[in-house]
Design a protein around this motif. Structure first.
Motif, PDB file in Angstrom:
ATOM      1  N   ARG A   4     -16.746 -66.100  15.413  1.00 53.07           N
ATOM      2  CA  ARG A   4     -15.480 -65.905  14.691  1.00 53.07           C
ATOM      3  C   ARG A   4     -14.519 -65.048  15.505  1.00 53.07           C
ATOM      4  N   CYS A   5     -13.234 -65.230  15.226  1.00 53.69           N
ATOM      5  CA  CYS A   5     -12.237 -64.413  15.914  1.00 53.69           C
ATOM      6  C   CYS A   5     -11.068 -64.163  14.985  1.00 53.69           C
ATOM      7  N   ASN A   6     -10.425 -63.011  15.164  1.00 59.09           N
ATOM      8  CA  ASN A   6      -9.221 -62.703  14.374  1.00 59.09           C
ATOM      9  C   ASN A   6      -7.952 -63.160  15.086  1.00 59.09           C
ATOM     10  N   GLY A  55     -17.676 -62.805  22.535  1.00 59.83           N
ATOM     11  CA  GLY A  55     -17.686 -63.663  21.353  1.00 59.83           C
ATOM     12  C   GLY A  55     -16.814 -64.895  21.562  1.00 59.83           C
ATOM     13  N   GLY A  56     -16.188 -65.367  20.544  1.00 56.28           N
ATOM     14  CA  GLY A  56     -15.628 -64.778  19.341  1.00 56.28           C
ATOM     15  C   GLY A  56     -15.118 -63.360  19.619  1.00 56.28           C
ATOM     16  N   GLU A  57     -14.826 -62.673  18.572  1.00 58.86           N
ATOM     17  CA  GLU A  57     -14.369 -61.304  18.760  1.00 58.86           C
ATOM     18  C   GLU A  57     -15.504 -60.344  18.385  1.00 58.86           C
ATOM     19  N   PRO A  58     -16.099 -59.679  19.370  1.00 63.02           N
ATOM     20  CA  PRO A  58     -17.276 -58.863  19.092  1.00 63.02           C
ATOM     21  C   PRO A  58     -17.023 -57.703  18.125  1.00 63.02           C
ATOM     22  N   LEU A  59     -15.779 -57.189  18.105  1.00 59.24           N
ATOM     23  CA  LEU A  59     -15.517 -56.041  17.226  1.00 59.24           C
ATOM     24  C   LEU A  59     -15.470 -56.447  15.755  1.00 59.24           C
ATOM     25  N   THR A  83     -16.202 -57.352  26.081  1.00 55.07           N
ATOM     26  CA  THR A  83     -14.915 -58.036  26.228  1.00 55.07           C
ATOM     27  C   THR A  83     -14.330 -58.203  24.837  1.00 55.07           C
ATOM     28  N   THR A  84     -13.088 -57.757  24.650  1.00 58.24           N
ATOM     29  CA  THR A  84     -12.489 -57.758  23.317  1.00 58.24           C
ATOM     30  C   THR A  84     -11.011 -58.103  23.398  1.00 58.24           C
ATOM     31  N   ASN A  85     -10.461 -58.589  22.280  1.00 56.48           N
ATOM     32  CA  ASN A  85      -9.004 -58.786  22.249  1.00 56.48           C
ATOM     33  C   ASN A  85      -8.275 -57.480  21.923  1.00 56.48           C
ATOM     34  N   VAL A 106     -10.233 -55.746  28.159  1.00 58.29           N
ATOM     35  CA  VAL A 106      -9.341 -56.115  27.050  1.00 58.29           C
ATOM     36  C   VAL A 106      -8.522 -57.331  27.470  1.00 58.29           C
ATOM     37  N   SER A 107      -8.483 -58.340  26.624  1.00 55.40           N
ATOM     38  CA  SER A 107      -7.655 -59.504  26.907  1.00 55.40           C
ATOM     39  C   SER A 107      -6.228 -59.210  26.475  1.00 55.40           C
ATOM     40  N   LEU A 108      -5.277 -59.525  27.331  1.00 54.84           N
ATOM     41  CA  LEU A 108      -3.870 -59.195  27.044  1.00 54.84           C
ATOM     42  C   LEU A 108      -2.995 -60.201  27.792  1.00 54.84           C
ATOM     43  N   VAL A 157      -8.281 -55.697  32.401  1.00 55.78           N
ATOM     44  CA  VAL A 157      -7.351 -56.360  31.484  1.00 55.78           C
ATOM     45  C   VAL A 157      -7.305 -57.829  31.893  1.00 55.78           C
ATOM     46  N   ASN A 158      -7.706 -58.717  30.984  1.00 55.08           N
ATOM     47  CA  ASN A 158      -7.745 -60.153  31.300  1.00 55.08           C
ATOM     48  C   ASN A 158      -6.493 -60.844  30.805  1.00 55.08           C
ATOM     49  N   CYS A 159      -5.869 -61.622  31.671  1.00 53.24           N
ATOM     50  CA  CYS A 159      -4.708 -62.413  31.241  1.00 53.24           C
ATOM     51  C   CYS A 159      -4.920 -63.861  31.653  1.00 53.24           C
ATOM     52  N   VAL A 160      -4.962 -64.761  30.684  1.00 53.20           N
ATOM     53  CA  VAL A 160      -5.010 -66.189  30.990  1.00 53.20           C
ATOM     54  C   VAL A 160      -3.561 -66.647  31.183  1.00 53.20           C
ATOM     55  N   VAL A 161      -3.276 -67.226  32.313  1.00 55.38           N
ATOM     56  CA  VAL A 161      -1.889 -67.633  32.594  1.00 55.38           C
ATOM     57  C   VAL A 161      -1.752 -69.128  32.303  1.00 55.38           C
ATOM     58  N   GLU A 188      -7.223 -68.376  35.706  1.00 55.05           N
ATOM     59  CA  GLU A 188      -6.703 -69.744  35.616  1.00 55.05           C
ATOM     60  C   GLU A 188      -7.130 -70.344  34.282  1.00 55.05           C
ATOM     61  N   TYR A 189      -6.178 -70.990  33.661  1.00 53.63           N
ATOM     62  CA  TYR A 189      -6.454 -71.659  32.382  1.00 53.63           C
ATOM     63  C   TYR A 189      -7.525 -72.735  32.620  1.00 53.63           C
ATOM     64  N   MET A 190      -8.654 -72.599  31.901  1.00 55.56           N
ATOM     65  CA  MET A 190      -9.798 -73.480  32.154  1.00 55.56           C
ATOM     66  C   MET A 190      -9.976 -74.523  31.055  1.00 55.56           C
ATOM     67  N   GLU A 324     -17.619 -74.665  23.122  1.00 52.26           N
ATOM     68  CA  GLU A 324     -16.303 -74.023  23.148  1.00 52.26           C
ATOM     69  C   GLU A 324     -16.423 -72.617  23.744  1.00 52.26           C
ATOM     70  N   MET A 325     -15.325 -72.111  24.259  1.00 46.46           N
ATOM     71  CA  MET A 325     -15.324 -70.776  24.877  1.00 46.46           C
ATOM     72  C   MET A 325     -15.775 -69.709  23.881  1.00 46.46           C
ATOM     73  N   TYR A 326     -15.345 -69.820  22.616  1.00 47.05           N
ATOM     74  CA  TYR A 326     -15.703 -68.782  21.645  1.00 47.05           C
ATOM     75  C   TYR A 326     -17.180 -68.855  21.269  1.00 47.05           C
ATOM     76  N   VAL A 328     -19.500 -69.427  23.791  1.00 48.02           N
ATOM     77  CA  VAL A 328     -20.230 -68.951  24.972  1.00 48.02           C
ATOM     78  C   VAL A 328     -19.662 -67.660  25.552  1.00 48.02           C
ATOM     79  N   GLY A 329     -18.523 -67.221  25.041  1.00 51.98           N
ATOM     80  CA  GLY A 329     -18.097 -65.849  25.330  1.00 51.98           C
ATOM     81  C   GLY A 329     -17.188 -65.624  26.521  1.00 51.98           C
ATOM     82  N   GLY A 330     -16.971 -66.608  27.349  1.00 48.06           N
ATOM     83  CA  GLY A 330     -16.065 -66.419  28.483  1.00 48.06           C
ATOM     84  C   GLY A 330     -16.791 -65.871  29.689  1.00 48.06           C
TER      85      GLY A 330
HETATM   86  N1  SAM Z   1     -12.388 -62.223  21.783  1.00 45.59           N
HETATM   87  C1  SAM Z   1     -12.663 -61.572  23.026  1.00 45.59           C
HETATM   88  C2  SAM Z   1     -11.434 -61.557  23.913  1.00 45.59           C
HETATM   89  O1  SAM Z   1     -10.390 -62.046  23.490  1.00 45.59           O
HETATM   90  O2  SAM Z   1     -11.532 -61.018  25.012  1.00 45.59           O
HETATM   91  C3  SAM Z   1     -13.879 -62.086  23.767  1.00 45.59           C
HETATM   92  C4  SAM Z   1     -14.103 -63.547  23.828  1.00 45.59           C
HETATM   93  S1  SAM Z   1     -12.928 -64.480  24.781  1.00 45.59           S
HETATM   94  C5  SAM Z   1     -13.606 -66.106  24.635  1.00 45.59           C
HETATM   95  C6  SAM Z   1     -13.333 -64.008  26.428  1.00 45.59           C
HETATM   96  C7  SAM Z   1     -12.287 -64.318  27.485  1.00 45.59           C
HETATM   97  O3  SAM Z   1     -12.184 -65.715  27.635  1.00 45.59           O
HETATM   98  C8  SAM Z   1     -10.904 -63.810  27.159  1.00 45.59           C
HETATM   99  O4  SAM Z   1     -10.415 -62.999  28.199  1.00 45.59           O
HETATM  100  C9  SAM Z   1     -10.099 -65.078  27.023  1.00 45.59           C
HETATM  101  O5  SAM Z   1      -8.770 -64.885  27.402  1.00 45.59           O
HETATM  102  C10 SAM Z   1     -10.841 -66.020  27.940  1.00 45.59           C
HETATM  103  N2  SAM Z   1     -10.593 -67.433  27.678  1.00 45.59           N
HETATM  104  C11 SAM Z   1     -10.743 -68.095  26.526  1.00 45.59           C
HETATM  105  N3  SAM Z   1     -10.422 -69.405  26.652  1.00 45.59           N
HETATM  106  C12 SAM Z   1     -10.063 -69.576  27.952  1.00 45.59           C
HETATM  107  C13 SAM Z   1      -9.639 -70.691  28.721  1.00 45.59           C
HETATM  108  N4  SAM Z   1      -9.514 -71.910  28.189  1.00 45.59           N
HETATM  109  N5  SAM Z   1      -9.381 -70.506  30.039  1.00 45.59           N
HETATM  110  C14 SAM Z   1      -9.517 -69.283  30.595  1.00 45.59           C
HETATM  111  N6  SAM Z   1      -9.924 -68.192  29.930  1.00 45.59           N
HETATM  112  C15 SAM Z   1     -10.185 -68.319  28.621  1.00 45.59           C
END
Ligand code: SAM
Length: 330
Positions: A4-6, A55-59, A83-85, A106-108, A157-161, A188-190, A324-326, A328-330
Motif C-alpha cells: 500500500r502507499c499514500n 514498499g509500497g510506503e514502509p512508514l 526508502t520512503t516518500n 527520500v523520494s522527491l 534523495v531519489n528523483c524519477v525524471v 531513469e523512468y523504468m 509492479e514496483m510497489y 518489489v520495492g524499487g
Molecule cells: N514509497 C517509497 C518511496 O516512495 O520511496 C518506497 C517504495 S518506491 C517503489 C521506491 C523507489 O522506486 C522510489 O524512489 C520511486 O521513485 C521509484 N520508482 C517507482 N516506480 C518507478 C519507475 N517506474 N521507474 C523508476 N523508479 C521508480
C-alpha cells in the motif's frame, strides 16, 4: 513492508488503476516476527549484510520502529536502510533513529508544490495529523529536516525524471542539495510493472541528466563505492558534493546486480522486472526449519538468470506479465 502507499505516482501506482481490492489482505502480509525470522536466515547464513525497508510506503506499517529495533539486533545486519516518500517521516524519524536505522532515502520528484502534487497523484495541500494545512511538498521537506535533526546526517534523495513532467526538477534539486552532505540520485523512468503505460519517449537518459547539470555546475565521474552499486556517481568539480544517476534503461547493469527482494507477502524476487517470486511464506507458516528455508533460498539464488534490462528490447520480454514496483520495492 506493504504494497500500500499514500501516494499515487503515475510511474508506479497511477490513481486511475488502483482501488482497495488491488492490495493484499492483512493476513497475507508477513508479520514483523516472520520478517525477522527470514532476515535472520539471510544475514546469519547467506552473507546478506545490508537490509533495506521499502514498499509500497514502509512508514504506513504501524510501529515500524519496533521492527527496526529487532532487525538492528541481528548480528549479521551491518547496514539498515529505509526508502520512503517522506510524507510520514517528520513524525517517525526520531523513533526510527533510536531504534537503530542507519540510513534513509527520500523520494522527491519536484520542488514545485503543484508539480509535486501532480507527480505524486494528490492535492497540493494536506493537513497532518496534528497540525496546520501545508503542501504535500512542505510535509516531505519537513520530513527531510526532521531526519537530519534526528541524526541522519547524509540522506539520499531519489528523483524519477519523466520527460515533459518534471524535467525542471533536475536543476532545481541539484541546486538545492549542492553544498549539503545529501546526495540526489536521478533515476531513469523504468518500465517496471504493467500499470504505468511506460513509453521509451518519456525516459530522460542518465547521460542527458549529467549533461544538463554539468552545463551549470561541471561534474566529473567518481569510482563506485563497491561492486554492484546501483547509482553511477559524479562529483561537482568545485567540491560542493555529488550526485548519482541510475541508468537501468540506457545502461543496464544486470551483471552486477546483487539484490534479493522479499515482497510483503513473502515472495523471494531476484529481479525488479520479475514475473513472480518464490513463495517463502508457506514454508515459513507450515513449520520449515531455518535450514530448510536457507536451502530453498540458496536454490532460487543459485538458479537465477534474470537480466531483463539487458533483454528489454526483445519482444518476449516486453510482452510478459510483470510484478509492479510497489510489490518489489524499487
Ligand atoms: N514509497 C517509497 C518511496 O516512495 O520511496 C518506497 C517504495 S518506491 C517503489 C521506491 C523507489 O522506486 C522510489 O524512489 C520511486 O521513485 C521509484 N520508482 C517507482 N516506480 C518507478 C519507475 N517506474 N521507474 C523508476 N523508479 C521508480
Amino acid at each position: 513492508m506493504t504494497d500500500r502507499c499514500n501516494f499515487r505516482c503515475g510511474y508506479c501506482m497511477p490513481a486511475d488503476s488502483f482501488e482497495e481490492s488491488h492490495f493484499l489482505p492483512h493476513a497475507e502480509i508477513l508479520s514483523f516476527e516472520e520478517i525477522v525470522r527470514l532476515a535472520r536466515v539471510f544475514t546469519a547464513d547467506l552473507g546478506v549484510a545490508k537490509l533495506r525497508l521499502t514498499g509500497g510506503e514502509p512508514l504506513l506499517r504501524r510501529e515500524l520502529s519496533k521492527l527496526v529495533a529487532w532487525l538492528a539486533e541481528l548480528p549479521g545486519a551491518s547496514d539498515l536502510a529505509l526508502t520512503t516518500n517522506g510524507f510520514l517521516l517528520a513524525e517517525q524519524a526520531r523513533a526510527l533513529r533510536e531504534a537503530g536505522l542507519r540510513r534513509i532515502t527520500v523520494s522527491l520528484d519536484s520542488l514545485d508544490p503543484f508539480e509535486f502534487a501532480r507527480m505524486s497523484g494528490g492535492d497540493e495541500t494536506s493537513v497532518p495529523p496534528r497540525g496546520r494545512a501545508q503542501t504535500r511538498l512542505a510535509r516531505v521537506l519537513e520530513g527531510i529536516d526532521a531526519a537530519v535533526a534526528a541524526g541522519f546526517a547524509q540522506l539520499k534523495v531519489n528523483c524519477v525524471v519523466v520527460a515533459g513532467q518534471n524535467e525542471g526538477a533536475v536543476l532545481a534539486l541539484a541546486e538545492r542539495f549542492r553544498g549539503t552532505p545529501h546526495i540526489v540520485r536521478f533515476i531513469e523512468y523504468m518500465d517496471v510493472g504493467t500499470q504505468n503505460h511506460w513509453r521509451s519517449s518519456e525516459v530522460i537518459s542518465a547521460a542527458e541528466i549529467v549533461r544538463r547539470i554539468s552545463a551549470h555546475w561541471p561534474l566529473e565521474p567518481v569510482d563506485a563505492n563497491h561492486r554492484g552499486e546501483v547509482a553511477r556517481r559524479f562529483r561537482y568539480r568545485d567540491g560542493r558534493g555529488e550526485i548519482g544517476v541510475i541508468s537501468s534503461v540506457s545502461q543496464p547493469f544486470c551483471g552486477d546486480c546483487q539484490r534479493a527482494r522479499l515482497s510483503s507477502d513473502g515472495r523471494l524476487v531476484t529481479c525488479l522486472f520479475a514475473q513472480s517470486g518464490f513463495d517463502l511464506k508457506h514454508p515459513l507458516r507450515s513449520g520449515a526449519t531455518d535450514a530448510e528455508l536457507r536451502g530453498q533460498i540458496e536454490s532460487v539464488w543459485e538458479a537465477r538468470s534474470d537480466r531483463y534490462s539487458e533483454l528489454r528490447a526483445a519482444p518476449p520480454a516486453r510482452s510478459r506479465r510483470r510484478l509492479e514496483m510497489y510489490q518489489v520495492g524499487g
